[in-house]
Write a protein that holds these residues in place. Structure first.
Motif, short mmCIF file in Angstrom:
data_model
loop_
_atom_site.label_atom_id
_atom_site.label_comp_id
_atom_site.label_asym_id
_atom_site.label_seq_id
_atom_site.Cartn_x
_atom_site.Cartn_y
_atom_site.Cartn_z
N MET A 247 0.80 -1.40 0.01
CA MET A 247 -0.07 0.17 -0.17
C MET A 247 0.88 1.15 -0.11
SD MET A 247 -3.16 -0.68 2.56
CE MET A 247 -4.71 -1.76 2.03
N LYS A 248 2.00 1.27 0.77
CA LYS A 248 2.67 2.36 0.76
C LYS A 248 3.59 2.72 -0.37
CE LYS A 248 4.44 5.71 3.17
NZ LYS A 248 3.73 6.72 3.68
N GLU A 249 3.88 1.56 -1.25
CA GLU A 249 4.45 1.81 -2.44
C GLU A 249 3.58 2.10 -3.63
OE1 GLU A 249 6.04 -2.29 -3.10
OE2 GLU A 249 7.55 -2.10 -1.60
N ASP A 250 2.29 2.05 -3.45
CA ASP A 250 1.22 2.30 -4.35
C ASP A 250 0.84 3.85 -4.19
OD1 ASP A 250 -0.82 1.42 -6.46
OD2 ASP A 250 -2.02 2.58 -5.09
N ALA A 251 1.19 4.70 -5.17
CA ALA A 251 1.11 6.38 -4.67
C ALA A 251 -0.56 6.45 -4.58
CB ALA A 251 1.54 7.03 -6.08
#
Length: 365
Positions: A247-251
């Motif tokens: 989730m954190k990697e998905d902008a």
């Protein structure tokens, strides 16, 4: 792996930036305060074992049964070695000890899971296990991402005697003896009004595909407070960690969920494992929005409490009387924290009193 060894010696500029960040993270909830909207899930009342059936989803019959014996749970909270985290942990542990052996309590052992990578000066005061933080830079400044990784390590390394675990946070204070609100394979969680899986279905579907079931399977919760069977948490925790990182990697997801991203990740991870929670609104209260203590069990003091001298709430504007944990990044609140003005709700008065009652709070600062 690199620990956060220097957090307790932050520069004034860093402290100012942290304070500003905390301020905006808190007050951006103001636009969402349509407080505690009805939740289309299983909602519990405030009686131990008694449950109200939601008109849409009926509670399974086996969940409605009263327990005949005690089911102790282990209290576990994740923490850093920063002064801001330490004083909150000390208050929490103080009130845990005060309530642990009272009638109605099913609290068992206690562990502070310290994810700074190194022992600190609370090791002799609070039962603690040191675990590693995420590799440097992986949390991208979102320190909460260390929480699921900390639980994964703790569950692998620790000997936990209790069958159940309460996942808690430093800014939780026990105000009544807490029973085990979980029921077998149904953990107990608190419904957060701002966790809205159905309204974020497009994003949720990136991590919870349609073949897994309806998006309503994702509970409106975070990981804390949750009382859950240990074997279930052992299955969920690695998934929770991986979903959090994805989730954190998905902008798009990072922008939409912000500071509650890790909460959504736990809810999604639970649903991926087919685990649904009994939602207990009586699990905790959150001043200044919850006004009365009643039979609730935990005070969560995440919001700033600002009032004028007439006792009127001035949320979003610094009050003539205020308590906000983010005002105390370097150390604990003062022993002589003034009483709120007349007219301030019972919950805020209680919060002030339990904060200043810990007589030895300042000894290590």
């Amino acid at each position: 792996m690199i620990g956060r060894k220097n957090m307790g010696r932050a520069s004034p500029l860093l402290l100012v930036l942290l304070a500003l960040g905390f301020f905006f993270a808190t007050y951006n909830f103001l636009t969402m305060i349509i407080h505690y909207r009805s939740v289309g899930k299983w909602v519990g009342d405030n009686s131990h074992g008694g449950l109200l059936s939601d008109p849409i989803i009926g509670m399974p019959k086996n969940v409605k049964k009263f327990k005949n014996s005690k089911s102790p749970f282990h209290v576990a909270l994740t923490a850093t070695d920063a002064p801001y985290s330490k004083w909150q942990c000390r208050i929490m542990y103080y009130w845990y000890k005060k309530n642990k052996d009272l009638p109605g309590s099913e609290m068992g052992g206690f562990t502070r899971i310290l994810h700074s990578g190194n022992p600190d000066n609370l090791m002799d005061e609070i039962p603690t296990m040191v675990v590693d933080p995420l590799p440097a830079g992986l949390d991208r400044g979102y320190i909460v991402l260390n929480r699921p990784w900390a639980f994964v390590q703790w569950l692998e390394k620790a000997t936990i005697e209790e069958e159940y675990i309460l996942m808690a946070e430093p800014d939780h204070i026990f105000i009544n003896p807490l029973p085990n609100l979980a029921h077998g394979g149904y953990p107990a969680g608190f419904p957060f009004f701002y966790i809205k899986p159905s309204q974020n279905e497009k994003i949720i579907r990136k991590f919870y595909p349609e073949e897994n079931g309806p998006v309503t399977n994702v509970d409106p919760i975070g990981n804390s407070p949750v009382i859950i069977r240990k074997d279930l948490l052992e299955k969920i925790a690695p998934t929770w960690m991986n979903v959090s990182l994805r989730m954190k990697e998905d902008a798009e997801t990072d922008k939409a969920f912000g500071w509650v991203l890790e909460m959504y990740a736990y809810a999604v991870a639970s649903a991926l494992h087919g685990v649904q929670h009994v939602l207990r609104k009586d699990f905790m209260l959150q001043p200044p929005w919850d006004l009365e203590i009643g039979k609730k069990f935990i005070i969560h003091y995440t919001y700033g409490c600002d009032y004028n001298l007439k006792g009127e709430l001035t949320y979003g504007k610094i009050g003539e009387w205020r308590f906000d944990k983010r005002s105390y990044l370097r150390g604990p609140p003062p022993r002589n924290l003034p009483l709120p003005p007349p007219g301030v709700p019972e919950s805020v008065v209680c919060l002030r009193n339990v904060i200043v009652t810990n007589y030895n709070l300042h000894l290590l600062f």
